[in-house]
Design a protein around this motif. Structure first.
Motif, mmCIF file in Angstrom:
data_model
loop_
_atom_site.group_PDB
_atom_site.id
_atom_site.type_symbol
_atom_site.label_atom_id
_atom_site.label_comp_id
_atom_site.label_asym_id
_atom_site.label_seq_id
_atom_site.Cartn_x
_atom_site.Cartn_y
_atom_site.Cartn_z
ATOM 1 N N LYS A 52 8.425 -27.539 7.542
ATOM 2 C CA LYS A 52 8.490 -26.398 6.631
ATOM 3 C C LYS A 52 8.774 -25.111 7.401
ATOM 4 O O LYS A 52 9.520 -24.242 6.929
ATOM 5 N N LYS A 53 8.183 -24.993 8.561
ATOM 6 C CA LYS A 53 8.387 -23.812 9.406
ATOM 7 C C LYS A 53 9.859 -23.671 9.772
ATOM 8 O O LYS A 53 10.424 -22.579 9.716
ATOM 9 N N GLU A 54 10.495 -24.790 10.115
ATOM 10 C CA GLU A 54 11.911 -24.740 10.456
ATOM 11 C C GLU A 54 12.750 -24.323 9.254
ATOM 12 O O GLU A 54 13.692 -23.529 9.379
ATOM 13 N N GLN A 55 12.414 -24.848 8.073
ATOM 14 C CA GLN A 55 13.160 -24.468 6.882
ATOM 15 C C GLN A 55 13.006 -22.978 6.588
ATOM 16 O O GLN A 55 13.979 -22.296 6.245
ATOM 17 N N ASP A 56 11.786 -22.450 6.719
ATOM 18 C CA ASP A 56 11.554 -21.023 6.496
ATOM 19 C C ASP A 56 12.347 -20.183 7.490
ATOM 20 O O ASP A 56 12.925 -19.143 7.124
ATOM 21 N N GLN A 57 12.394 -20.610 8.743
ATOM 22 C CA GLN A 57 13.144 -19.878 9.750
ATOM 23 C C GLN A 57 14.642 -19.907 9.447
ATOM 24 O O GLN A 57 15.350 -18.929 9.683
ATOM 25 N N TYR A 58 15.106 -21.035 8.934
ATOM 26 C CA TYR A 58 16.523 -21.150 8.566
ATOM 27 C C TYR A 58 16.865 -20.170 7.447
ATOM 28 O O TYR A 58 17.874 -19.459 7.510
ATOM 29 N N VAL A 59 16.014 -20.101 6.410
ATOM 30 C CA VAL A 59 16.258 -19.179 5.299
ATOM 31 C C VAL A 59 16.205 -17.729 5.789
ATOM 32 O O VAL A 59 17.036 -16.902 5.393
ATOM 33 N N ASN A 60 15.253 -17.416 6.649
ATOM 34 C CA ASN A 60 15.156 -16.055 7.179
ATOM 35 C C ASN A 60 16.387 -15.697 8.007
ATOM 36 O O ASN A 60 16.864 -14.556 7.977
ATOM 37 N N TRP A 61 16.900 -16.682 8.759
ATOM 38 C CA TRP A 61 18.121 -16.450 9.536
ATOM 39 C C TRP A 61 19.299 -16.161 8.613
ATOM 40 O O TRP A 61 20.104 -15.253 8.860
ATOM 41 N N LEU A 62 19.405 -16.929 7.517
ATOM 42 C CA LEU A 62 20.469 -16.686 6.547
ATOM 43 C C LEU A 62 20.359 -15.288 5.948
ATOM 44 O O LEU A 62 21.365 -14.588 5.773
ATOM 45 N N ARG A 63 19.144 -14.885 5.635
ATOM 46 C CA ARG A 63 18.940 -13.561 5.041
ATOM 47 C C ARG A 63 19.324 -12.444 6.011
ATOM 48 O O ARG A 63 19.943 -11.445 5.617
ATOM 49 N N ARG A 64 18.956 -12.602 7.279
ATOM 50 C CA ARG A 64 19.326 -11.583 8.269
ATOM 51 C C ARG A 64 20.838 -11.507 8.437
ATOM 52 O O ARG A 64 21.409 -10.421 8.539
ATOM 53 N N LEU A 65 21.478 -12.679 8.458
ATOM 54 C CA LEU A 65 22.934 -12.703 8.597
ATOM 55 C C LEU A 65 23.601 -12.071 7.392
ATOM 56 O O LEU A 65 24.550 -11.276 7.522
ATOM 57 N N GLU A 66 23.091 -12.393 6.203
ATOM 58 C CA GLU A 66 23.651 -11.819 4.980
ATOM 59 C C GLU A 66 23.491 -10.306 4.957
ATOM 60 O O GLU A 66 24.406 -9.559 4.580
ATOM 61 N N SER A 67 22.312 -9.826 5.397
ATOM 62 C CA SER A 67 22.070 -8.392 5.425
ATOM 63 C C SER A 67 22.971 -7.680 6.430
ATOM 64 O O SER A 67 23.519 -6.603 6.149
ATOM 65 N N THR A 68 23.144 -8.301 7.600
ATOM 66 C CA THR A 68 23.991 -7.706 8.632
ATOM 67 C C THR A 68 25.421 -7.581 8.167
ATOM 68 O O THR A 68 26.069 -6.525 8.324
ATOM 69 N N ILE A 69 25.945 -8.628 7.536
ATOM 70 C CA ILE A 69 27.338 -8.598 7.082
ATOM 71 C C ILE A 69 27.498 -7.647 5.909
ATOM 72 O O ILE A 69 28.493 -6.911 5.822
ATOM 73 N N SER A 70 26.504 -7.605 5.032
ATOM 74 C CA SER A 70 26.586 -6.726 3.849
ATOM 75 C C SER A 70 26.636 -5.258 4.252
ATOM 76 O O SER A 70 27.281 -4.442 3.591
ATOM 77 N N HIS A 71 25.933 -4.912 5.340
ATOM 78 C CA HIS A 71 25.855 -3.512 5.759
ATOM 79 C C HIS A 71 26.819 -3.165 6.887
ATOM 80 O O HIS A 71 26.805 -2.054 7.401
ATOM 81 N N SER A 72 27.663 -4.105 7.261
ATOM 82 C CA SER A 72 28.647 -3.818 8.306
ATOM 83 C C SER A 72 29.811 -3.048 7.703
ATOM 84 O O SER A 72 30.146 -3.225 6.522
ATOM 85 N N PRO A 73 30.456 -2.180 8.501
ATOM 86 C CA PRO A 73 31.588 -1.401 7.990
ATOM 87 C C PRO A 73 32.722 -2.318 7.536
ATOM 88 O O PRO A 73 33.029 -3.319 8.182
ATOM 89 N N LYS A 74 33.316 -1.974 6.417
ATOM 90 C CA LYS A 74 34.456 -2.742 5.916
ATOM 91 C C LYS A 74 35.698 -2.402 6.744
ATOM 92 O O LYS A 74 35.923 -1.249 7.094
ATOM 93 N N PRO A 75 36.532 -3.414 7.067
ATOM 94 C CA PRO A 75 37.744 -3.139 7.834
ATOM 95 C C PRO A 75 38.737 -2.331 7.039
ATOM 96 O O PRO A 75 38.743 -2.336 5.832
#
Length: 207
Positions: free
Chosen positions: A184-207
């Motif tokens: 379960k810990k690994e699954q939670d870490q995977y979801v948190n990683w996805l959320r961080r990646l999604e947040s980073t891309i969402s707030h990155s400057p558009k080309p």
């Protein structure tokens, strides 16, 4: 962390279409709405307590202290490679556990390397694969660690050592807890990683 080949393939295609954020959001929703370990046997700590469980780390540490002062410490983490699941198994990874036993008034410890694995729905088992006697936690060197391995542990000795650890509280309830909690810990870490990646891309400057 689990293999991300399907997600990466979708991600590469999404990059071409500018839809990577949508792909990540879909993956997050899928993981949250389809918890893989819901309703499985979670086991119990028994007389142990969860002494270490950082959201960022892969391992956990469990401790138990007897009235006599004897201490038992279990550190565990998942095996790097997933196993091939059959219909009776739920958890994609086995666990590696080190069980350390320290007697009161002594600086030496007994350490056992164990493999923890699922045997069927709601059941698990562990095997003692290696054991060593460490004279002192302060003075033990790398050569001391190598010299005190018992290799190999034959079936009869492993069977007796397993019974010894069961007497110290390493029960099936505890191994069920270790497998369930770590997966379960690994699954939670995977979801948190996805959320961080999604947040980073969402707030990155558009080309």
């Amino acid at each position: 962390m689990r293999k991300l080949n399907p997600l990466l393939k979708r991600g590469l295609k999404a990059l071409e279409n500018g839809d990577l954020v949508k792909v990540l959001q879909t993956e997050i929703r899928h993981e949250i709405s389809h918890p893989r370990f819901q309703g499985v046997e979670t086991g119990s700590l028994g007389d142990f307590k969860l002494d270490w469980d950082s959201p960022e780390s892969q391992d956990i540490v469990l401790k138990r202290q007897f009235v006599s002062g004897e201490e038992v410490v279990v550190s565990a983490l998942l095996q790097p490679e997933p196993i091939e699941l059959d219909d009776d198994l739920v958890f994609p990874r086995e666990a590696l556990a080190k069980v350390c036993i320290k007697k009161p008034g002594l600086t030496s410890i007994l350490q056992f390397h164990c493999r923890v694995y699922e045997t069927g729905s709601g059941s698990s088992h562990f095997d003692v694969e290696k054991a060593r006697f460490i004279r002192s936690l302060v003075s033990a060197s790398s050569s001391t660690y190598r010299d005190n391995f018992l290799r190999p542990i034959d079936f009869k000795l492993g069977h007796e050592l397993r019974h010894y650890l069961v007497s110290k509280g390493i029960s099936e309830d505890l191994t069920n807890f270790i497998l369930c909690h770590l997966n379960k810990k690994e699954q939670d870490q995977y979801v948190n990683w996805l959320r961080r990646l999604e947040s980073t891309i969402s707030h990155s400057p558009k080309p």
